[in-house]
Design an enzyme around this catalytic site. Sequence first.
Site, PDB file in Angstrom:
ATOM      1  N   HIS A 172      43.793  44.357  36.325  1.00 27.91           N
ATOM      2  CA  HIS A 172      44.880  43.344  37.202  1.00 27.91           C
ATOM      3  C   HIS A 172      44.126  41.338  36.208  1.00 27.91           C
ATOM      4  CE1 HIS A 172      45.894  45.908  40.439  1.00 27.91           C
ATOM      5  NE2 HIS A 172      44.963  46.730  40.259  1.00 27.91           N
ATOM      6  N   ASP A 188      44.676  33.371  34.231  1.00 30.28           N
ATOM      7  CA  ASP A 188      45.170  33.990  35.748  1.00 30.28           C
ATOM      8  C   ASP A 188      45.516  35.333  35.225  1.00 30.28           C
ATOM      9  OD1 ASP A 188      44.723  34.925  38.145  1.00 30.28           O
ATOM     10  OD2 ASP A 188      45.394  33.026  39.083  1.00 30.28           O
TER      11      ASP A 188
END
Length: 472
Positions: A157, A364
């Site tokens: 993730h 991110d």
Amino acid sequence: MSRLIAISNRVQAAQAGENSNRGGLAVALSAALRASNGIWFGWSGEQTDEFSGQISFRRQDGVATATIDLEAQDIEEYYNGFANRTLWPLFHYRLDLTEIARDFAGGYARVNARFADTVAPLIEPDDMIWVHDYHLIPLGKGLRDRGFENRLGFFLHTPWPPASLMVSLPNHRELVASLLSHDVIGFHTDEWRASFIDYIVTHLDARIEGEFAHHDGRVTRLLVCPIGLDTTEFTSALGTPAALSAEERLITSAVGRQVIVGVDRLDYSKGLQERFLAYEQLLNVRPDLREKVFMLQIAPPSRGDVASYQQIRADLNSLSGGINGEFASIDWVPVRYVNKGYAREELFGIYRASRVGLVTPLRDGMNLVAKEYVAAQNPEDPGVLVLSRFAGASVQFDAALIINPHSSEDMADAISRALVMPLEERKERHSAMLKSVVKEDVRWWSAKFIAALAEPEPQEDRPKLALASSKP
């Protein structure tokens, strides 16, 4: 379908009265687990005096969960230590904040072994196993070492760092090789997958054929599969009292001013200091905007016992105070800085009332806030998303205003442009992004990964590779 066993650091199954606050991963896994009568296994978040391996079973909202408690030493070394002070900064390209400690690595290995030992009795021969995130990189190899040949998948993730950073980690080869025990590894973007491929080819002599990596007798599919928003669940907030109240309160308090909003966990990867400096730059170069806009930054604290997180909080307190001290008037405060979280319905209203959404991380994996902001907008009068090129979401959202978060001037220019963007352009950009949000939602993501996991890899290569790997 085969039964699915999902394994993650924490289990976030629905609790009574808490459905509105579940994350996207919880929603996606819950749907898949219900469909297969599966189990979600992980840490309860609770501490025990001595690890016993005792499993607590629950069933809530049709989802079976199995959780274990960890010792204080486990939590400190595995979670606070190796996961959050070693891997998290390293995977976000912050080698300067990466702490290397043998105790951390030892705790990480110990807890992953405890996960493997404890979940093992729950696994049946036909189960598919889906492991999540950087906390549990060695778990797949641990299950293979215990004799399991089930279909085994892993989803990362976060970003995957360049090989030049990854080699700073002691025993990096063993750690990365353990990932190749999985049949499928999922990444948000081509960039993260390319970084992983570069590492395994350079340092593990892996061979790549299309989507497949060949290493040590095993074939692993490397899948690009960006996680999506639970769009239906999130947009169900439309018209709820909490959403309407939050929207009305923000509009009323703005007294005609335009709102620039940021919603981020208090983390150095989110680029919050850089964002505050860019906003200060905007007020300096565009004095005509003073008293006509304000920035609302919502930043709930996290990992408050880690020194680097204490520092970012102090920095933001100083920056917001400095900006307000320099520019505020008796009836206008340029920065509203809030250190607490809000429920989904309230966030929906806050997003909807804001003319500009700032999602400007320095690095991110995906960043679902970008997708939440788009989903919350009124299609007839949408706001504008200003998005970092270093967020995974930028690959899907080329209709956003893409910026370099390291450049205050670039970000300030984009905010300025967003504030005066004509309605037709705003609608066109929003429509393009909303199509992506709706089409590639969290259920699409889950279904795509599980379909890949259920499909066997090319079998003809495995006997040859196994034979080659057995040579001295």
